[in-house]
Design a protein around this motif. Structure first.
Motif, PDB file in Angstrom:
ATOM      1  N   GLU A  89     -43.222 -11.556  35.074  1.00  0.00           N
ATOM      2  CA  GLU A  89     -42.435 -10.519  34.401  1.00  0.00           C
ATOM      3  C   GLU A  89     -43.083  -9.149  34.594  1.00  0.00           C
ATOM      4  N   ASP A  90     -44.398  -9.126  34.482  1.00  0.00           N
ATOM      5  CA  ASP A  90     -45.113  -7.867  34.699  1.00  0.00           C
ATOM      6  C   ASP A  90     -44.840  -7.336  36.101  1.00  0.00           C
ATOM      7  N   LYS A  91     -44.860  -8.260  37.052  1.00  0.00           N
ATOM      8  CA  LYS A  91     -44.653  -7.856  38.448  1.00  0.00           C
ATOM      9  C   LYS A  91     -43.249  -7.286  38.626  1.00  0.00           C
ATOM     10  N   LEU A  92     -42.288  -7.989  38.052  1.00  0.00           N
ATOM     11  CA  LEU A  92     -40.899  -7.524  38.138  1.00  0.00           C
ATOM     12  C   LEU A  92     -40.743  -6.127  37.549  1.00  0.00           C
ATOM     13  N   LEU A  93     -41.312  -5.971  36.381  1.00  0.00           N
ATOM     14  CA  LEU A  93     -41.177  -4.687  35.694  1.00  0.00           C
ATOM     15  C   LEU A  93     -41.886  -3.580  36.465  1.00  0.00           C
TER      16      LEU A  93
ATOM     17  N   VAL B 192     -33.052  -1.039  32.913  1.00  0.00           N
ATOM     18  CA  VAL B 192     -34.180  -1.758  33.514  1.00  0.00           C
ATOM     19  C   VAL B 192     -34.079  -3.228  33.165  1.00  0.00           C
ATOM     20  N   ALA B 193     -33.831  -3.468  31.875  1.00  0.00           N
ATOM     21  CA  ALA B 193     -33.753  -4.851  31.412  1.00  0.00           C
ATOM     22  C   ALA B 193     -32.639  -5.609  32.132  1.00  0.00           C
TER      23      ALA B 193
ATOM     24  N   GLY C 262     -33.584  -8.066  36.204  1.00  0.00           N
ATOM     25  CA  GLY C 262     -33.533  -9.510  36.062  1.00  0.00           C
ATOM     26  C   GLY C 262     -34.433 -10.043  34.972  1.00  0.00           C
ATOM     27  N   LEU C 263     -35.038  -9.145  34.252  1.00  0.00           N
ATOM     28  CA  LEU C 263     -35.913  -9.560  33.156  1.00  0.00           C
ATOM     29  C   LEU C 263     -35.071  -9.953  31.947  1.00  0.00           C
ATOM     30  N   ASN C 264     -35.409 -11.049  31.366  1.00  0.00           N
ATOM     31  CA  ASN C 264     -34.717 -11.480  30.155  1.00  0.00           C
ATOM     32  C   ASN C 264     -35.414 -10.879  28.940  1.00  0.00           C
TER      33      ASN C 264
ATOM     34  N   GLY D  12     -34.619  -3.748  26.511  1.00  0.00           N
ATOM     35  CA  GLY D  12     -35.135  -2.511  27.059  1.00  0.00           C
ATOM     36  C   GLY D  12     -36.328  -2.003  26.273  1.00  0.00           C
ATOM     37  N   LYS D  13     -36.239  -2.220  25.004  1.00  0.00           N
ATOM     38  CA  LYS D  13     -37.320  -1.788  24.128  1.00  0.00           C
ATOM     39  C   LYS D  13     -38.622  -2.513  24.478  1.00  0.00           C
ATOM     40  N   SER D  14     -38.487  -3.800  24.706  1.00  0.00           N
ATOM     41  CA  SER D  14     -39.656  -4.603  25.052  1.00  0.00           C
ATOM     42  C   SER D  14     -40.223  -4.168  26.401  1.00  0.00           C
ATOM     43  N   CYS D  15     -39.308  -3.859  27.342  1.00  0.00           N
ATOM     44  CA  CYS D  15     -39.746  -3.408  28.660  1.00  0.00           C
ATOM     45  C   CYS D  15     -40.540  -2.107  28.555  1.00  0.00           C
ATOM     46  N   ARG D  16     -39.976  -1.190  27.798  1.00  0.00           N
ATOM     47  CA  ARG D  16     -40.661   0.082  27.643  1.00  0.00           C
ATOM     48  C   ARG D  16     -42.042  -0.095  27.018  1.00  0.00           C
TER      49      ARG D  16
END
Length: 241
Positions: free
Chosen positions: A25-29, A44-45, A49-51, A54-58
């Motif tokens: 997931e880190d790599k994807l992000l 982004v979310a 393709g990350l499940n 957006g908040k979590s991604c940020r």
DNA sequence: AATATGTGCAACCGCACGCGT
DNA sequence: TACGCGTGCGGTTGCACATAT
């Protein structure tokens, strides 16, 4: 406003509670942000393709993946800065973090809670009092000079207000330069001689030649090579776009 | 060795704000 | 002006690991 969605991409009602980020997931992000840039986290979310929301991604990006973050332990110098700034601003973690390059608000917040809040350290009020005492001493020494300034329309004889207004000026500057232009760094760290020595305090020093007393007695040991030029150069390598 | 308690920190929650429409 | 969306922030929670009993 709906706190579950908040426009952050994915609903919270997906069964997960605390789900650590995996290396994949880190790599994807990281790849996604590298190619598309920061911002638009909800997309982004969806697009990466990350499940994840957006908040979590940020949050993951800002607190862990973003280039330039320090992974080392908080140094005594940084701790001193945290204490001083917390005494001034309280729990304004993001504001404090701006003066500690490579540190995140979350990191500082956690550090404060674990190292100070639990162990019955001097309260914020006490710290404020300590800082205020130092500042008050400077006020007394400056009184005559301040009176002269007042005659010139300068009636700001509360140095703490000066600190705050100066900080606000920095905040405003940083907001204006929000896109990460390096002018912000030059503003904060003129000559880049002391990376962790904000302009704020350099300006304060300019208000009074007696501020040396404060430095020598305070927690900010400016003799420490905390913000060396080579570190500044490293910091310059960060992609500010 | 087993269990309880403490610690550190990543991650989530909920609120507030700015901005565009 | 009102509204919705995206974002940032501070507070809180949960978990892994360390240490004490």
């Amino acid at each position: 406003m709906d706190g579950l969605m908040m426009g952050w991409g994915l609903p919270a009602e997906q069964g997960w509670r605390k789900r650590p980020w995996t290396p994949d997931e880190d790599k994807l992000l990281t790849e996604y942000v590298s190619s598309h840039g920061e911002g638009r986290w909800s997309s982004v979310a969806k697009s990466s393709g990350l499940n994840r929301s957006g908040k979590s991604c940020r949050l993951r990006w800002v607190n862990y993946l973003k280039p330039g973050l320090k992974r080392s332990k908080i140094t005594p110098q940084e701790e001193g800065i945290i204490i001083e700034l917390h005494a001034l601003w309280g729990n304004k973690w993001s504001t404090i973090a701006r003066y500690l390059p490579g540190r995140t608000d979350n990191e500082i917040k956690n550090y404060w809670r674990t190292h100070f809040k639990k162990r019955g350290k001097p309260s914020q009020k006490q710290e404020k009092g300590k800082t205020q005492l130092l500042l008050d001493q400077q006020i007394m020494k400056q009184e005559q000079q301040e009176q002269q300034e007042e005659e010139q329309g300068e009636n700001d004889n509360d140095i703490n207000n000066k600190v705050l207004s100066q900080a606000e000026a920095i905040d405003q500057k940083m907001t204006d330069e929000k896109q990460g232009k390096q002018e912000t760094l030059l503003f904060m760290y003129p000559n880049m001689e002391n990376l962790c020595f904000p302009m704020m305090y350099q300006d304060i020093a300019s208000w009074s030649h007696t501020m040396d007393d404060l430095w020598s007695g305070g927690l900010w040991n400016l003799d420490e090579p905390h913000g060396r030029v080579d570190q500044a150069n490293d910091y310059n390598k960060i992609n500010w776009n």
